[in-house]
Design a protein around this motif. Structure first.
Motif, PDB file in Angstrom:
ATOM      1  N   ALA A 315      -1.333   5.143 -12.758  1.00 54.64           N
ATOM      2  CA  ALA A 315      -0.546   3.910 -12.580  1.00 54.64           C
ATOM      3  C   ALA A 315       0.437   4.076 -11.421  1.00 54.64           C
ATOM      4  CB  ALA A 315       0.190   3.578 -13.872  1.00 54.64           C
ATOM      5  N   ALA A 316       1.064   5.250 -11.351  1.00 58.94           N
ATOM      6  CA  ALA A 316       2.054   5.483 -10.288  1.00 58.94           C
ATOM      7  C   ALA A 316       1.394   5.410  -8.908  1.00 58.94           C
ATOM      8  CB  ALA A 316       2.719   6.843 -10.490  1.00 58.94           C
ATOM      9  N   GLU A 317       0.231   6.033  -8.789  1.00 59.45           N
ATOM     10  CA  GLU A 317      -0.456   6.004  -7.480  1.00 59.45           C
ATOM     11  C   GLU A 317      -0.879   4.585  -7.143  1.00 59.45           C
ATOM     12  OE1 GLU A 317      -0.323   8.607  -5.447  1.00 59.45           O
ATOM     13  OE2 GLU A 317       0.778   9.476  -7.128  1.00 59.45           O
ATOM     14  N   LEU A 318      -1.342   3.837  -8.140  1.00 59.14           N
ATOM     15  CA  LEU A 318      -1.717   2.435  -7.884  1.00 59.14           C
ATOM     16  C   LEU A 318      -0.491   1.644  -7.435  1.00 59.14           C
ATOM     17  CD1 LEU A 318      -4.124   1.716 -10.896  1.00 59.14           C
ATOM     18  CD2 LEU A 318      -4.764   2.158  -8.521  1.00 59.14           C
ATOM     19  N   ALA A 319       0.642   1.912  -8.079  1.00 54.90           N
ATOM     20  CA  ALA A 319       1.863   1.181  -7.705  1.00 54.90           C
ATOM     21  C   ALA A 319       2.258   1.482  -6.264  1.00 54.90           C
ATOM     22  CB  ALA A 319       2.998   1.548  -8.652  1.00 54.90           C
ATOM     23  N   LYS A 320       1.916   2.690  -5.806  1.00 58.26           N
ATOM     24  CA  LYS A 320       2.229   3.038  -4.412  1.00 58.26           C
ATOM     25  C   LYS A 320       1.243   2.414  -3.449  1.00 58.26           C
ATOM     26  CE  LYS A 320       3.426   7.648  -5.670  1.00 58.26           C
ATOM     27  NZ  LYS A 320       3.182   9.055  -5.354  1.00 58.26           N
ATOM     28  N   GLY A 321       0.149   1.860  -3.987  1.00 54.86           N
ATOM     29  CA  GLY A 321      -0.795   1.166  -3.107  1.00 54.86           C
ATOM     30  C   GLY A 321      -2.118   1.875  -2.930  1.00 54.86           C
ATOM     31  N   SER A 322      -2.371   2.930  -3.701  1.00 51.18           N
ATOM     32  CA  SER A 322      -3.647   3.645  -3.546  1.00 51.18           C
ATOM     33  C   SER A 322      -4.814   2.831  -4.091  1.00 51.18           C
ATOM     34  CB  SER A 322      -3.630   4.964  -4.316  1.00 51.18           C
ATOM     35  OG  SER A 322      -2.746   5.848  -3.746  1.00 51.18           O
ATOM     36  N   GLN A 323      -5.985   3.099  -3.563  1.00 58.41           N
ATOM     37  CA  GLN A 323      -7.212   2.581  -4.156  1.00 58.41           C
ATOM     38  C   GLN A 323      -7.471   3.365  -5.451  1.00 58.41           C
ATOM     39  OE1 GLN A 323      -9.313   0.197  -2.667  1.00 58.41           O
ATOM     40  NE2 GLN A 323      -7.676  -0.104  -1.185  1.00 58.41           N
ATOM     41  N   MET A 324      -8.335   2.782  -6.321  1.00 59.14           N
ATOM     42  CA  MET A 324      -8.494   3.370  -7.653  1.00 59.14           C
ATOM     43  C   MET A 324      -9.000   4.823  -7.613  1.00 59.14           C
ATOM     44  SD  MET A 324      -7.950   2.903 -10.771  1.00 59.14           S
ATOM     45  CE  MET A 324      -7.781   1.157 -11.134  1.00 59.14           C
ATOM     46  N   LEU A 325     -10.077   5.077  -6.862  1.00 61.20           N
ATOM     47  CA  LEU A 325     -10.642   6.434  -6.899  1.00 61.20           C
ATOM     48  C   LEU A 325      -9.622   7.453  -6.359  1.00 61.20           C
ATOM     49  CD1 LEU A 325     -13.045   8.251  -7.538  1.00 61.20           C
ATOM     50  CD2 LEU A 325     -13.998   7.712  -5.293  1.00 61.20           C
ATOM     51  N   SER A 326      -8.897   7.053  -5.313  1.00 61.86           N
ATOM     52  CA  SER A 326      -7.867   7.955  -4.768  1.00 61.86           C
ATOM     53  C   SER A 326      -6.780   8.186  -5.811  1.00 61.86           C
ATOM     54  CB  SER A 326      -7.193   7.347  -3.540  1.00 61.86           C
ATOM     55  OG  SER A 326      -8.115   7.081  -2.566  1.00 61.86           O
ATOM     56  N   ALA A 327      -6.401   7.121  -6.519  1.00 61.68           N
ATOM     57  CA  ALA A 327      -5.335   7.250  -7.519  1.00 61.68           C
ATOM     58  C   ALA A 327      -5.757   8.246  -8.604  1.00 61.68           C
ATOM     59  CB  ALA A 327      -5.031   5.888  -8.129  1.00 61.68           C
ATOM     60  N   VAL A 328      -7.017   8.135  -9.036  1.00 62.70           N
ATOM     61  CA  VAL A 328      -7.507   9.034 -10.088  1.00 62.70           C
ATOM     62  C   VAL A 328      -7.524  10.472  -9.563  1.00 62.70           C
ATOM     63  CG1 VAL A 328      -9.504   9.629 -11.520  1.00 62.70           C
ATOM     64  CG2 VAL A 328      -8.830   7.236 -11.262  1.00 62.70           C
ATOM     65  N   LYS A 329      -7.984  10.605  -8.328  1.00 59.47           N
ATOM     66  CA  LYS A 329      -8.081  11.942  -7.743  1.00 59.47           C
ATOM     67  C   LYS A 329      -6.694  12.600  -7.658  1.00 59.47           C
ATOM     68  CE  LYS A 329      -8.621  12.612  -3.326  1.00 59.47           C
ATOM     69  NZ  LYS A 329      -8.868  13.155  -1.994  1.00 59.47           N
ATOM     70  N   VAL A 330      -5.717  11.862  -7.152  1.00 61.64           N
ATOM     71  CA  VAL A 330      -4.362  12.409  -7.010  1.00 61.64           C
ATOM     72  C   VAL A 330      -3.777  12.720  -8.392  1.00 61.64           C
ATOM     73  CG1 VAL A 330      -2.001  11.861  -6.280  1.00 61.64           C
ATOM     74  CG2 VAL A 330      -3.930  11.284  -4.801  1.00 61.64           C
ATOM     75  N   ALA A 331      -4.014  11.802  -9.340  1.00 64.01           N
ATOM     76  CA  ALA A 331      -3.489  12.008 -10.690  1.00 64.01           C
ATOM     77  C   ALA A 331      -4.093  13.266 -11.313  1.00 64.01           C
ATOM     78  CB  ALA A 331      -3.777  10.793 -11.556  1.00 64.01           C
ATOM     79  N   LYS A 332      -5.384  13.476 -11.087  1.00 60.97           N
ATOM     80  CA  LYS A 332      -6.039  14.681 -11.625  1.00 60.97           C
ATOM     81  C   LYS A 332      -5.406  15.941 -11.024  1.00 60.97           C
ATOM     82  CE  LYS A 332      -9.342  15.581 -13.562  1.00 60.97           C
ATOM     83  NZ  LYS A 332      -9.402  16.125 -14.939  1.00 60.97           N
ATOM     84  N   HIS A 333      -5.208  15.912  -9.716  1.00 62.09           N
ATOM     85  CA  HIS A 333      -4.582  17.078  -9.071  1.00 62.09           C
ATOM     86  C   HIS A 333      -3.192  17.327  -9.654  1.00 62.09           C
ATOM     87  CE1 HIS A 333      -7.521  18.218  -6.138  1.00 62.09           C
ATOM     88  NE2 HIS A 333      -7.598  17.009  -5.622  1.00 62.09           N
ATOM     89  N   TYR A 334      -2.459  16.248  -9.877  1.00 62.58           N
ATOM     90  CA  TYR A 334      -1.095  16.407 -10.395  1.00 62.58           C
ATOM     91  C   TYR A 334      -1.109  17.006 -11.809  1.00 62.58           C
ATOM     92  CZ  TYR A 334       3.218  15.329 -12.715  1.00 62.58           C
ATOM     93  OH  TYR A 334       4.353  15.444 -13.470  1.00 62.58           O
TER      94      TYR A 334
END
Ligand SMILES: Cc1ncc(COP(=O)(O)OP(=O)(O)O)c(N)n1
Ligand SMILES: Cc1nc(C(=O)O)sc1CCOP(=O)(O)O
Ligand SMILES: [Mg+2]
Length: 584
Positions: A315-334
């Motif tokens: 949700a945080a990555e989406l709020a920053k403007g990421s596309q969905m797959l990127s948001a999931v990828k970043v969230a997984k790394h985090y």
């Protein structure tokens, strides 16, 4: 830290779906963010150093700016008669931060629920407001009690936040009653948000039921069709599908597709509970393609809150403007980094401790995050050249920074490891003083030991996903790419930028393949990652390179044009001037 591998799946790996419900929604997805992204792309072709705020009008009252390296939305206060006036840097304006509203239960142990969401959003740099649906008494042993907040008071909290604070994204966790699910859906219809992330919490990690089977129908019929992503674990996915057993990765793909057919735009089935699985595998399905996120398991009892944290991070990555797959990828790394960081902490006497989200705060030095504009004038050192001109690496770096280099890479192929490390530490001190990132070529070990800002690696160096696993989510990783296939892999592996060349023939790197301006353009167009051009670039041809005009081409990386010269400072200044001219 474990590695995460993402793999696009082939169609034969997918179990045919037999349970379609066909409730897909059609709602606008991130209109505003896409406009902002577009604006930043346009803007970023012409700005490279910190500048005063330069607004681009999106609509009355909202402007998208590039300000001190950050893209933000501004509410312009002084708008008269609803007319758009061009704001100037001196206009008084308020910065609107990315904002997630979490609608979830409170966890007194603070590993999961509202508390996890708050911490995850804070760690990801996003504001988080809260609507509490239940108060639980729980700790590392289990759940001792649950007190459900009355439906009308959930409605009141929702109205308070949604009507006034306009969150970008809503993330849901524990929704303990049908009434609360319905209230939420009604509120979201009244106050639409840009994205809805649904973590269909049903059972706590300790096995306590947090939302019973009675809510399944309202999930299926009302909430999931509104969701942009739903993130069930195996038990939840099984419950949503009427109790089908899910025991293999093929089952997870089947479940992802079947849940997608209920209506959410994307599904992430989390495989943490897969029996007999060595790696942790999550399956992502966007309605078209399947992706497998694979990472090695972290052996730790401190896993309480991982589901909430992952969904909040998406949700945080989406709020920053990421596309969905990127948001999931970043969230997984985090979440992998947080799990790894928390693996040995001791909180509570029970079997399952909490994840500690705020790992970044534990590091002494707060680094600023990678900014693609840093790639503008990228100076790459060369030990042979510096030796030839009788200067130390440190003096070369000092001169390049003074001349205006925006990022430094130490590419020291011929020095001893101990000398390389000492040079890296000394250069890092200078770079930190000037706010210029320092990267290390090839040597992850030297980057780690010196605490440099990141690495640059090539196709024959350590794979980028391994480097990412070793360096963690916050270090910068650049990858050399000559083809779109390289570029796709770099993105999947978690790279921050691409170095692409040789644009022109070079004497600095032996047997280097020249890809030309066309090859560079092809790589740029194939990727979302920022690109820096390299190979044979200097004053005479930098305009031709930057003249390609592709938005993600952010700058040029040069070796001999700066370091195989008598005065590094003069050459850097001259190149910077021409570079600035070429991007006007
Ligand atoms: C910015 C940048 N781009 C490309 C390279 C080349 O890296 P690599 O392919 O690993 O080759 P070596 O530099 O290791 O010889 C680079 N260093 N920097
Ligand atoms: C280190 C390097 N990598 C390249 C690539 O094509 O990936 S070209 C190159 C050498 C660049 O040196 P100069 O600016 O002196 O030509
Ligand atoms: Mg290399």
């Amino acid at each position: 830290m474990p590695k995460i591998k993402i793999r696009k799946m082939k169609s034969h790996e997918i179990r045919p779906n037999t349970r379609t419900r066909g409730l897909s929604t059609s709602k606008s997805f991130f209109r505003l963010s896409r406009m902002a992204y577009f604006c930043t792309q346009v803007l970023s072709t012409s700005f490279f150093t910190p500048k005063p705020q330069i607004p681009v009008l999106l609509n009355p009252g909202v402007a998208c700016i590039k300000s001190f390296h950050q893209y933000r939305f501004l509410h312009i206060k002084a708008m008269q008669d609803d007319k758009v006036s061009t704001p100037t840097p001196s206009d008084e304006c308020m910065v609107r931060v990315p904002h997630v509203l979490t609608v979830a239960g409170s966890d007194s142990g603070a590993g999961a629920g509202i508390q996890a969401d708050l911490k995850a959003c804070a760690a990801r740099g996003v504001y988080c407001s809260t609507v509490i649906t239940a108060v639980t008494a729980q700790n590392t042993v289990g759940v001792q009690g649950v007190n459900i907040v009355p439906e009308d008071f959930v409605a009141e909290q929702l109205r308070s936040v949604l009507s006034d604070m306009h969150p970008d994204v809503v993330k849901t966790g524990m929704l303990p009653s049908i009434g609360i699910v319905k209230t939420l859906c009604q509120s979201l219809k009244e106050f639409p948000v840009q994205a809805l992330v649904v973590d269909p919490v049903m059972v706590s990690t300790s096995g306590h039921t947090l939302a019973g089977p009675s809510i399944l129908d309202s999930f299926r019929e009302e909430l999931l069709p509104m969701a942009d992503i739903v993130t069930p674990n195996l038990k939840e996915a099984s419950a949503l599908l009427g109790g089908v057993p899910l025991e293999t990765i093929a089952d997870m793909r089947y479940a992802a597709k079947a849940i997608h057919d209920i209506g959410p735009r994307n599904v992430l089935v989390k495989g943490g509970d897969l029996p007999a699985s060595v790696d942790a595998v999550d399956v992502f399905y966007d309605g078209k393609d399947f992706y497998e996120f694979r990472s090695s398991r972290i052996m730790t009892p401190n896993t309480h809150g991982t589901g909430c944290t992952l969904a909040s991070s998406v949700a945080a990555e989406l709020a920053k403007g990421s596309q969905m797959l990127s948001a999931v990828k970043v969230a997984k790394h985090y979440i992998e980094a947080a799990l790894s960081y928390s693996k040995n902490i001791a909180i509570g006497g029970g079997r399952q401790g909490p994840v500690d989200h705020l790992l970044k705060l534990k590091s002494n030095v707060q680094r600023r995050s990678f900014d693609p504009c840093d790639l503008f004038l990228y100076a790459v050192t060369d030990s042979r050249m510096n030796k030839r001109w009788g200067r130390s690496i440190v003096d070369a770096v000092k001169a390049a920074i003074e001349g205006g280099a925006t990022i430094i890479q130490l590419r020291e192929k011929e020095v001893e490891t101990s000398d390389f490390l000492e040079a890296a530490k000394a250069c890092l001190k200078i770079c930190r003083v000037h706010g210029v990132p320092l990267l290390i070529n090839d040597r992850i070990d030297v980057a780690l030991a010196s605490d440099a800002d990141g690495v640059h690696i090539g196709q024959s160096d350590m794979p980028a996903h391994v480097a990412r696993a070793l360096l963690g989510p916050d270090k910068i990783i650049g990858v050399s790419c000559k083809t779109p296939e390289h570029a796709l892999q770099a993105w999947i592996d978690g790279a921050d930028y691409i170095g692409s060349g040789g644009v022109y023939p070079t004497n600095t790197k032996e047997n280097n393949k020249t890809i030309g301006l066309d090859g560079l353009k092809t790589v740029c167009l194939s990727s979302k990652l920022p690109v820096v051009a390299i190979g044979g670039i200097g004053i005479s041809n930098v305009q031709a390179v930057m003249g390609l005009g592709v938005p993600n081409l952010k700058g040029v990386a040069v070796v001999s044009a700066l370091f195989d010269r008598e005065c590094v400072l003069t050459e850097t200044r001259k190149l910077l001037e021409v570079l600035k001219e070429s991007t006007k």
